[in-house]
Motif scaffolding. Sequence first.
Motif, mmCIF file in Angstrom:
data_model
loop_
_atom_site.group_PDB
_atom_site.id
_atom_site.type_symbol
_atom_site.label_atom_id
_atom_site.label_comp_id
_atom_site.label_asym_id
_atom_site.label_seq_id
_atom_site.Cartn_x
_atom_site.Cartn_y
_atom_site.Cartn_z
ATOM 1 N N TYR A 136 18.630 0.432 -6.044
ATOM 2 C CA TYR A 136 17.620 -0.100 -5.128
ATOM 3 C C TYR A 136 18.165 -0.278 -3.718
ATOM 4 O O TYR A 136 17.420 -0.644 -2.806
ATOM 5 N N SER A 142 23.119 -8.407 0.228
ATOM 6 C CA SER A 142 21.740 -8.669 -0.190
ATOM 7 C C SER A 142 21.706 -9.655 -1.357
ATOM 8 O O SER A 142 20.817 -10.503 -1.436
ATOM 9 N N GLY A 145 22.132 -12.881 0.178
ATOM 10 C CA GLY A 145 20.904 -13.296 0.857
ATOM 11 C C GLY A 145 19.927 -13.939 -0.115
ATOM 12 O O GLY A 145 19.376 -15.009 0.147
ATOM 13 N N MET A 146 19.735 -13.287 -1.270
ATOM 14 C CA MET A 146 18.789 -13.831 -2.255
ATOM 15 C C MET A 146 19.288 -15.166 -2.803
ATOM 16 O O MET A 146 18.518 -16.099 -3.034
ATOM 17 N N ARG A 149 18.845 -17.967 -0.156
ATOM 18 C CA ARG A 149 17.457 -18.416 -0.027
ATOM 19 C C ARG A 149 17.124 -19.462 -1.087
ATOM 20 O O ARG A 149 16.520 -20.496 -0.804
ATOM 21 N N VAL A 203 21.560 -9.922 8.712
ATOM 22 C CA VAL A 203 22.136 -8.859 7.887
ATOM 23 C C VAL A 203 21.315 -8.733 6.609
ATOM 24 O O VAL A 203 20.899 -7.649 6.224
ATOM 25 N N ALA A 204 21.143 -9.843 5.927
ATOM 26 C CA ALA A 204 20.291 -9.882 4.732
ATOM 27 C C ALA A 204 19.637 -11.258 4.747
ATOM 28 O O ALA A 204 20.205 -12.213 4.243
ATOM 29 N N ASP A 205 18.497 -11.314 5.347
ATOM 30 C CA ASP A 205 17.746 -12.544 5.543
ATOM 31 C C ASP A 205 17.887 -13.493 4.344
ATOM 32 O O ASP A 205 17.568 -13.091 3.229
ATOM 33 N N PRO A 206 18.334 -14.728 4.463
ATOM 34 C CA PRO A 206 18.707 -15.479 5.670
ATOM 35 C C PRO A 206 20.197 -15.388 6.056
ATOM 36 O O PRO A 206 20.669 -16.231 6.816
ATOM 37 N N HIS A 253 20.187 -11.018 -11.710
ATOM 38 C CA HIS A 253 18.881 -11.505 -12.169
ATOM 39 C C HIS A 253 18.899 -11.969 -13.624
ATOM 40 O O HIS A 253 18.000 -12.662 -14.072
ATOM 41 N N PHE B 46 14.137 -13.523 -2.636
ATOM 42 C CA PHE B 46 14.059 -12.235 -1.941
ATOM 43 C C PHE B 46 14.952 -12.245 -0.726
ATOM 44 O O PHE B 46 15.439 -13.286 -0.278
ATOM 45 N N THR B 47 15.174 -11.066 -0.188
ATOM 46 C CA THR B 47 15.899 -10.928 1.064
ATOM 47 C C THR B 47 15.360 -9.702 1.774
ATOM 48 O O THR B 47 14.635 -8.898 1.174
ATOM 49 N N HIS B 48 15.700 -9.585 3.054
ATOM 50 C CA HIS B 48 15.417 -8.344 3.767
ATOM 51 C C HIS B 48 16.753 -7.834 4.258
ATOM 52 O O HIS B 48 17.459 -8.527 4.983
ATOM 53 N N LEU B 49 17.136 -6.646 3.820
ATOM 54 C CA LEU B 49 18.494 -6.151 4.063
ATOM 55 C C LEU B 49 18.478 -5.162 5.223
ATOM 56 O O LEU B 49 17.732 -4.185 5.210
ATOM 57 N N ILE B 61 15.232 -2.715 4.179
ATOM 58 C CA ILE B 61 14.356 -2.759 3.005
ATOM 59 C C ILE B 61 14.225 -4.199 2.525
ATOM 60 O O ILE B 61 15.081 -5.033 2.789
ATOM 61 N N LEU B 63 14.171 -6.680 -0.727
ATOM 62 C CA LEU B 63 14.681 -6.713 -2.095
ATOM 63 C C LEU B 63 14.326 -8.067 -2.699
ATOM 64 O O LEU B 63 14.266 -9.069 -1.981
ATOM 65 N N GLY B 64 14.087 -8.083 -4.004
ATOM 66 C CA GLY B 64 13.760 -9.359 -4.615
ATOM 67 C C GLY B 64 14.050 -9.371 -6.095
ATOM 68 O O GLY B 64 14.260 -8.321 -6.716
ATOM 69 N N ILE B 65 14.090 -10.582 -6.644
ATOM 70 C CA ILE B 65 14.199 -10.739 -8.091
ATOM 71 C C ILE B 65 12.857 -11.283 -8.572
ATOM 72 O O ILE B 65 12.333 -12.259 -8.017
ATOM 73 N N GLY B 76 14.169 -5.585 -7.794
ATOM 74 C CA GLY B 76 13.420 -4.442 -7.295
ATOM 75 C C GLY B 76 13.270 -4.482 -5.790
ATOM 76 O O GLY B 76 13.696 -5.441 -5.141
ATOM 77 N N GLN B 77 12.687 -3.406 -5.256
ATOM 78 C CA GLN B 77 12.393 -3.390 -3.824
ATOM 79 C C GLN B 77 11.050 -4.052 -3.577
ATOM 80 O O GLN B 77 10.174 -4.036 -4.440
#
Lengths: 391, 112, 252
Positions: A136, A142, A145-146, A149, A203-206, A253, B46-49, B61, B63-65, B76-77
């Motif tokens: 993905y 990333s 980032g997740m 958050r 870079v990868a919010d936040p 996940h 989620f994040t925005h990469l 893109i 991305l999130g869980i 996934g995206q």
Amino acid sequence: MREVYVAGIGITSFTRLEYPLVEIAAYPAMMALQDSGLKKVDHVFVANMASGRINHQTGLASAVVDNLSLTPAGAETIENGPASGASAIKAGFMAVASGLHDVVLVTGAERLREVNNLDATDAVATLTHPLAEYIYGVTLPSLAGMFTRLYMKKYGVTSRHLAMVAVKNHDNAMLNPFAHIHQKITLEGIIDSPEAMTNNPMVADPIRFFDCCPVSDGAACLILTTKEVAQKSGHPLVRLAGVGQATDTHAVHDREDPTELLAVRGAAAQAFKMAGVKPSDVDVAELHDAFTILEIVESEEVGFFKKGEGHLALERGETRLGGRIPINTSGGLKAKGHPVGATGVGQAHEIVQQLRGEAGKRQVKDAKTGFTCNFGGFGNNVVCLTFVREG
Amino acid sequence: MEKSILGYKCTKCAQVHYPNRTLCRKCGHNEFTTLPLPKSGKLLTFTHLYTLPADFEVTSIGLGIVELDGGTRITGQLEIEKPEIGMKVRGDVKMVRNDGYNNYYGMVFYRA
Amino acid sequence: MSIDLEKILRPVDSPMPLYPPKYMTLASGETMVVRQVGREEIPQILPHVEPLIHVERDFYNIVAARVYAELLGYYCHRVQDEYVLVAQVNGELAAVVNGRMVSKDVGMSYHTLALKRGERIGAHAFAAKMEYHMDILGQKEVLIVAESPIGFRRWMIEYKLEKRFEIPHELGGPPSWALTRELFDAARDTLLVGRRPVPEAALAKAKAGILPPIDPPTPAADFLAATRSQYDSTGTALLPPGKTAQKPKRSE
């Protein structure tokens, strides 16, 4: 089980090193041999993550042991992602503790700057699950980032807290001649001023630019041995008193509560238990701050602070030099640098310097107990080490 | 034919795994049947990469869980303008990456 | 007579409004001033650009050599409608950017040279250059090429530049990319920063003299030397950053 001591240490600058990888790995080993006064070792462990992919060289340990003219000593390369360094130290610990070898040289080395940043990030991203994450476009930033958050929502951590970690670690790195980043940053420059959001882009919010560690080359070395041999080195005696390791699910996940780093918790608990010390006994710690959030969360998971209170301790200044428990006095991965395979050995190098009283301007007064946390993957393979000064 | 992502259901304890495992995480059993995973669920994080590997043509893109209906989680995206934690999403299996030789398919999520 | 010949050689510049100076706070908390310089200040800049011609990394050599030539071209009246902006931190030269007005509607971006690294200084200076073309000169688009991967990431990817591959760029004729007014407006919020007017003291300090950069990029160790020990048995790897290895003395 025999007790294991550190007889010698060596390190290179963590920066862009334009030398062959083997020389980068051998250089701190030479320094460590000089530091220990030893001429021969029984075994060599080389920690490295990406030489095959990035530097087009495999079988690194065989090349390093020969370059150091230490043949016919045994030699192995240890690859455990970003935790390769501490894993190699653990292997050295097992070899000495078991009685298999008396003197073991552990050197961690990485040369990622041979390729551009995008390729280096991609090489590190291959740590993620190949089918459920990597395809993905998931990279380590990333995942961070997740994770950030969720942590912000659950515990009230803010971008400002993250920036405070970066500012602290940049300040510490200014006192470390081997650090990659010698650049002062301020909250004004990266959070408050009208230009801050452009200076410190997403870079990868936040997660922002100054929340991420640099891509570094570098190497560090530790010589592990028995008490009798270590005593002859003439340095204050530093014992590797505890090692701990734990794993977690490969895909992030898959974790029941993704805000918990169970592998950090488990590895730290083992490392403390074996050493017979409590988190509150620790005088100085090196935590794996590949992203600023990780320093905060690891400081909770290893037991320095209650879950969800790491950022409050940071606000109170407890983790800076002169605070109750200084974290990442070397500058951490954030500013000292992150040469992936060398990072864990570099953390141990800093702790040994602190415990010996050789850390110069960043010396923590009377440091007796030190701790490192080396974090592989996104928390799926973590190795923690406890060091104690004797006498 | 509509594509689906496959989950792996343990034939002994019925736990559904994604991605696959050789041994069940719950009971240690080694036999699984596959089943298409549901395509709707709620966004956990989620994040925005913005720094992508070189083979991506776009500059960033999402991305999130996502926790799918039934409880299985998947990365996934995201194709969602302003995502929020806890929002309902629906997914579709699409090409998510092309490295020049191979096309890779995966889950892309949209606002439900 | 030579005077007459010089008249033929020297292009006549079109009138171009001046770039109003601006300032911004860097990540370090320091203030950086971006301002336009005239021909009279070029001799102060050249000595700081020249050493970078010998830095064979990250394409500093080619960019510095070309910037040097373009600055000379401006100084000696050999390029038409060229302008030069500099970025200064405490008076020290941090970046040089330049370009040219091709016509009323089209600008040609030349080079962006950062002499201080790691604080997005080059990016800020490039944005200022685009601001000059778009907001001050009021042009419709700027033609751009990148000579380094870093430049490519900064300009082509961050600004999402459009392809104008049918137009050869003045820098050696490679296919051009274009920043249009639309793209610039889209990037304005995130990439273009700066405040005006510049506090008097800061502007006076900048104008008082272009000081040498404090930590400019330096040449890499000679990678072709077979081993480190050949030229540095004492341990270059342990030298603090900013100090580089001496080149090996090869035996004759």
